[in-house]
Scaffold this active site. Sequence first.
Site, mmCIF file in Angstrom:
data_model
loop_
_atom_site.group_PDB
_atom_site.id
_atom_site.type_symbol
_atom_site.label_atom_id
_atom_site.label_comp_id
_atom_site.label_asym_id
_atom_site.label_seq_id
_atom_site.Cartn_x
_atom_site.Cartn_y
_atom_site.Cartn_z
ATOM 1 N N ASP A 209 69.884 -45.959 74.379
ATOM 2 C CA ASP A 209 71.170 -46.513 73.967
ATOM 3 C C ASP A 209 72.240 -46.254 75.028
ATOM 4 O O ASP A 209 73.075 -47.119 75.313
ATOM 5 C CB ASP A 209 71.611 -45.899 72.641
ATOM 6 C CG ASP A 209 70.683 -46.247 71.493
ATOM 7 O OD1 ASP A 209 70.015 -47.288 71.575
ATOM 8 O OD2 ASP A 209 70.618 -45.466 70.527
ATOM 9 N N ASP B 233 66.267 -41.383 67.231
ATOM 10 C CA ASP B 233 67.631 -41.042 67.643
ATOM 11 C C ASP B 233 67.845 -39.551 67.434
ATOM 12 O O ASP B 233 67.309 -38.969 66.478
ATOM 13 C CB ASP B 233 68.652 -41.832 66.830
ATOM 14 C CG ASP B 233 68.689 -43.303 67.210
ATOM 15 O OD1 ASP B 233 68.268 -43.632 68.342
ATOM 16 O OD2 ASP B 233 69.145 -44.122 66.389
#
Length: 203
Positions: free
Chosen positions: A157, A137
């Site tokens: 995401d 991330d």
Amino acid sequence: MSDASEHRAEAPPGSQRRALVPLLLLGVAAAVFAADQLVKNWVVDHLVEGQTVPVWGEFLRWHFVRNPGAAFSFATGSTWIFTILAAVVVIVILWQIRRLKSVPWGLFLGLLLGGVLGNLTDRLTREPGFPQGHVIDFISTPWMWLGFPEAIYNIADIAIVSGMLLFVAISLLGVHIDGRPRERSGEPEIAETSPGEDSRGAA
């Protein structure tokens, strides 16, 4: 062969277009997956883990973390569960391709498949190893959360969330996965008649 016979032999343009919807799904999924993995590899090679890099002030920042949980760093510590769930989602989407004739559904499933595959690949190939690899991330947007703990996410995401928002829209509109139009209650059914039948009825 008469013109009428040739007309019946040809598939309607709408049917030909719907036959290409599975290719739309696979194309969207491939684009999302490739973008997600290429950018994640760049992040690993060029950013320092845990360091924040301002891009547009507080609006957008890079912050490289390895996430053992779900999307947006939720439910850390249950990596293997999300690996299994992601694999099940991929299988279900691929199974639904045989019914797929709706463009909105193809776009939704393509976004979902590409995003799920992107994060699943991290869980299967990245440290600390199969099947509990940590997801990369790096996108940080503090303004989105209004006092909640900061969430850090990635391209996969974004694709998953965008796909789910599209799913809500097509569900509200009553769009079917097989391309059938929305059924409207209370509308009278109009029988189709040929021009010859109309003239005879008028006579």
